[in-house]
Every structure is written in structure tokens, then in C-alpha cells.
Design an enzyme around this catalytic site. Structure first.
Site, short mmCIF file in Angstrom:
data_model
loop_
_atom_site.label_atom_id
_atom_site.label_comp_id
_atom_site.label_asym_id
_atom_site.label_seq_id
_atom_site.Cartn_x
_atom_site.Cartn_y
_atom_site.Cartn_z
N CYS A 133 0.84 -1.21 0.00
CA CYS A 133 0.00 0.00 0.00
C CYS A 133 0.87 1.25 0.00
CB CYS A 133 -0.92 -0.02 1.22
SG CYS A 133 -1.89 1.49 1.36
N CYS A 136 -0.40 4.12 2.33
CA CYS A 136 -0.24 3.82 3.77
C CYS A 136 1.22 3.97 4.19
CB CYS A 136 -0.67 2.38 4.09
SG CYS A 136 -2.17 1.84 3.31
N ASP A 137 2.13 3.39 3.40
CA ASP A 137 3.51 3.27 3.86
C ASP A 137 4.52 4.15 3.13
OD1 ASP A 137 2.70 1.32 5.68
OD2 ASP A 137 2.82 -0.26 4.18
#
Ligand code: NAP
Length: 302
Positions: A133, A136-137
Site C-alpha cells: 500500500c 499507507c507506507d
């Protein structure tokens, strides 16, 4: 026991669209999801091809879809499905980790999840630099070197997102041409910190025990990096339905153009079905069609 006309399983774009259309048509609708509504939308940074919206982000679009569905009266419940059974025509029972739900028709919109690469070191380095992701990261790797694996729309879209944060992004793809849309391939060429390693496979992800340090290719070459983002496709969330509806070889639920599955009264919409093109726009269109077909099915019962 909760009772409803239409049970929607999954509250991503397909499920929320189905819930909106069905509730607006006057039906009692319950949409259940084991996560917060929005599905994969919650992971998309920029969306520039949803008709009518020049540029938006997934989180905002998900919020708007949820608000619209509930404004028409759809109920969204935080529950995980355990099993679904057809008792009779117009009579389905869903067992969840919360309540049991009785419904006249069911729309499956459970979407799909990230496929894993199967490389050595992949599983144990999740959270240490292996990710599925970008939004997200990605921000954890500001100014760092990143390897992206894959050659589809997700790989290219997310590589471009990551290139805005990272020092460099190297895309490793197993073939010498991308599967991604041509428009994305053209856009990729405008970014000078993206490198390509075509016709290669990542066979191992290396780490020092706490952080990823590199990606090893099949020819032994090591690409030094701080993170490996894997975007090699999706697997449908259809396991719970495999015994009641027909699926294809990949597990995607087979539907016709009316979103009817092989089991009368059960419809499928969005990424979980065997569709040739998985977009937010196609998922919402599927949801609208599924709601219309569920309406016709329920009307035919009386
Ligand atoms: P995808 O289109 O299935 O692409 C998966 C990519 O991973 C392919 O390039 C494939 O290589 C590669 N791959 C698969 N298994 C592999 C393995 N074991 N090792 C190495 N490489 C492997 O999946 P996706 O990119 O996640 O897209 C999923 C759906 O969402 C698509 O329908 C896509 O159109 C849609 N989507 C659209 C957008 C957008 O419009 N902006 C953004 C994201 C996703 P091969 O090409 O060699 O098969």
C-alpha cells in the site's frame, strides 16, 4: 435476527453504490463490512478518472459515497460474514460475527485483496519495508530508494505516487512491456527519478533483520533499497461464496450483464466478479445494475 429486503456484503464503491440505488428505490438495505466503508478507495491517493470529478482522493470519495447511501436510508453495519445460505426463493440467511440477517436478495461486493509475490523474505519483512500500500507506507520512505514490483495500473500509479516522496523508484517487471494503460505509461516517462528493470523477477527480499536492504533478482543482481512495494494483482474475496455461486479459475464470481450469479437472488458487483476492467467507475456501475436486478428479483416474488 435483523431483517432487510436487500443485504449488501461489502461496502466499497460497488457495495455503496448498490446500497444507494436500492435504498433510493425504496428498499430496506443493510450493507455490512468488516472494515470501515470505502474498500480499496481508502488506499488510493489520487483519482483522476472518476467521471465528473477532475481530481479527488479515495478517502473523500468513499466518505461521499457512504454519506449518500445513508442519506437514502441504507444502514451500514460493522460485521464480518461467516456464512450465507439460501433457504427458499426470496429467503436468505447470513450468519455474521454479530447478528444473523434475513434478506430477500443479496448483493456480493466483497472486492479483492493484494496478491503476494511469493519471494523469499516477503512475509517476514512486512512492516520492515515490504508493503502492498503506497499511500499507507510511502511517507515512511521520504528521500529513500524504493523498488516497486509489477507492471499493471496499480504498479505504475503507485510508483508515480512514491516517486514524489522517494529519492528513487525502480520498477521491476517480469515482462518487457507493461500491462498498464498507455496514458499511465506516458505519464511515467515524465518522471526522471523512476528507473525500469524490465524482464526481471524479484526472487528474494533482503533485510538486516529490522529494515529491508535490497531486492535480489533472478540473475543474482541486488538492487539496494529501503523498501519493496509489491503490486502484482489482486485475489477476489470470494472464498465464503465458492460453494453457493459459480466462480472462474481465479475465484472471481461469474455473473451475466445483469450481475446475476448462478444462484437466483444473489448478485455480484465490483472487483469480486469476473469483470474485464476494475475501476471505481466500473464498480459503481456494477453496483447500480445489481441493485436494479435485485429490485426486479424481489418484485417477481410477489
Ligand atoms: P493487474 O492488472 O492484474 O496487474 C498485475 C501485474 O503484476 C501485471 O503486470 C503482472 O505481470 C504482474 N504479476 C502478477 N503476478 C506476478 C508475479 N507472481 N510475479 C511478478 N509479477 C507478477 O493488477 P493491478 O495493477 O493491481 O490492477 C488491478 C485492477 O485494478 C485492474 O483491472 C486495473 O485496471 C485496476 N486499476 C486501475 C487504476 C487506474 O485506472 N488508475 C489504478 C489501479 C488499479 P504480467 O503483466 O506479466 O501479467
Amino acid at each position: 435476527m435483523m431483517k432487510t429486503d436487500i443485504l449488501v456484503i461489502g461496502a466499497g464503491p460497488a457495495g455503496l453504490s448498490a446500497a444507494s440505488y436500492a435504498a433510493r428505490a425504496g428498499y430496506d438495505v443493510i450493507a455490512i463490512d468488516q472494515l470501515s466503508p470505502g474498500g480499496q478507495l481508502m488506499l488510493i491517493d489520487e483519482i483522476e478518472n472518476y467521471p465528473g470529478l477532475a481530481l479527488t482522493n479515495g478517502y473523500k470519495l468513499a466518505e461521499d459515497m457512504e454519506r449518500q447511501a445513508t442519506s437514502f436510508g441504507a444502514k451500514i453495519e460493522f460485521m464480518a460474514l461467516k456464512s450465507l445460505e439460501k433457504k427458499a426463493e426470496g429467503h436468505f440467511i447470513a450468519i455474521t460475527d454479530g447478528d444473523e440477517i434475513e434478506a430477500k436478495a443479496v448483493i456480493i461486493a466483497t472486492g479483492a485483496d493484494h496478491r503476494h509475490l511469493g519471494a523469499k523474505g516477503e512475509e517476514e519483512n512486512q512492516g520492515k519495508g515490504v508493503s502492498y500500500c503506497a499511500t499507507c507506507d510511502g511517507p515512511f520512505f521520504k528521500g529513500k530508494d524504493i523498488v516497486v514490483v509489477g507492471g499493471g495500473d496499480t504498479a505504475l500509479t503507485d510508483a508515480m505516487y512514491l516517486a514524489k516522496i522517494a529519492k528513487s523508484v525502480t520498477i521491476v517487471h517480469r515482462r518487457n512491456e507493461f500491462r498498464a494503460q498507455k496514458a499511465l505509461q506516458e505519464k511515467l516517462k515524465t518522471l526522471d527519478n523512476i528507473n525500469l528493470a524490465l524482464s526481471h523477477n524479484v526472487v528474494e527480499i533482503l533485510s538486516d533483520g529490522t529494515h529491508v536492504t535490497g531486492a535480489k533478482l533472478e540473475n543474482g543482481e541486488i538492487l539496494s533499497c529501503d523498501a519493496v512495494f509489491i503490486f502484482v494483482g489482486i485475489v477476489p474475496n470470494s472464498t465464503l461464496f465458492e460453494n453457493i455461486v459459480e466462480t472462474d479459475n481465479g475465484g472471481f464470481i461469474i455473473t451475466n450483464g445483469s450481475m446475476e450469479t448462478s444462484l437466483k437472488g444473489v448478485f455480484a458487483a465490483g472487483d469480486v466478479r469476473n469483470t474485464p476492467f476494475r475501476q471505481v467507475a466500473t464498480a459503481t456501475a456494477d453496483g447500480a445494475i445489481a441493485a436494479h436486478s435485485a429490485d426486479e428479483y424481489i418484485s417477481s416474488l410477489s
